[in-house]
Design a protein around this motif. Sequence first.
Motif, PDB file in Angstrom:
ATOM      1  N   ARG A  14       0.873  -1.085  -0.154  1.00 27.87           N
ATOM      2  CA  ARG A  14      -0.055   0.087  -0.163  1.00 27.87           C
ATOM      3  C   ARG A  14       0.785   1.398   0.094  1.00 27.87           C
ATOM      4  O   ARG A  14       0.608   2.181  -0.843  1.00 27.87           O
TER       5      ARG A  14
ATOM      6  N   ARG B 238       1.207   3.918  -3.221  1.00 35.55           N
ATOM      7  CA  ARG B 238       0.838   5.296  -3.088  1.00 35.55           C
ATOM      8  C   ARG B 238       1.833   6.364  -3.381  1.00 35.55           C
ATOM      9  O   ARG B 238       1.530   7.443  -3.849  1.00 35.55           O
ATOM     10  N   TYR B 239       3.038   5.813  -3.472  1.00 38.71           N
ATOM     11  CA  TYR B 239       4.106   6.881  -3.853  1.00 38.71           C
ATOM     12  C   TYR B 239       4.929   6.536  -4.968  1.00 38.71           C
ATOM     13  O   TYR B 239       6.047   7.040  -5.184  1.00 38.71           O
TER      14      TYR B 239
ATOM     15  N   ASP C 218       4.653   5.707   6.214  1.00 45.49           N
ATOM     16  CA  ASP C 218       3.399   6.162   5.334  1.00 45.49           C
ATOM     17  C   ASP C 218       3.090   7.672   5.988  1.00 45.49           C
ATOM     18  O   ASP C 218       2.615   8.504   5.184  1.00 45.49           O
TER      19      ASP C 218
ATOM     20  N   THR D 127       2.927  11.190   3.935  1.00 48.23           N
ATOM     21  CA  THR D 127       1.919  11.838   3.776  1.00 48.23           C
ATOM     22  C   THR D 127       1.785  13.131   4.318  1.00 48.23           C
ATOM     23  O   THR D 127       1.407  14.213   3.529  1.00 48.23           O
TER      24      THR D 127
END
Length: 68
Positions: A3, A7-8, A53, A57
Amino acid sequence: MARVLGRYVGTWSIWRSDTGRWYATRLTRALTRDQLDANLSMTVHADDAEALDELLTEQERLASAAPA
């Protein structure tokens, strides 16, 4: 982990060290002095994927508000 990686993709290179810590380095050019002053980092690290994470963020949030 998947995950966080997903996302990145294209913005951060993420890996886990031999000691088990998680690292991420921006895949962009060097940050400007103004961006560094706005608390952006080229590389961040954390004890686990969830903490990394959270750091990423926050870095993305700071980047959206920082000067280019």
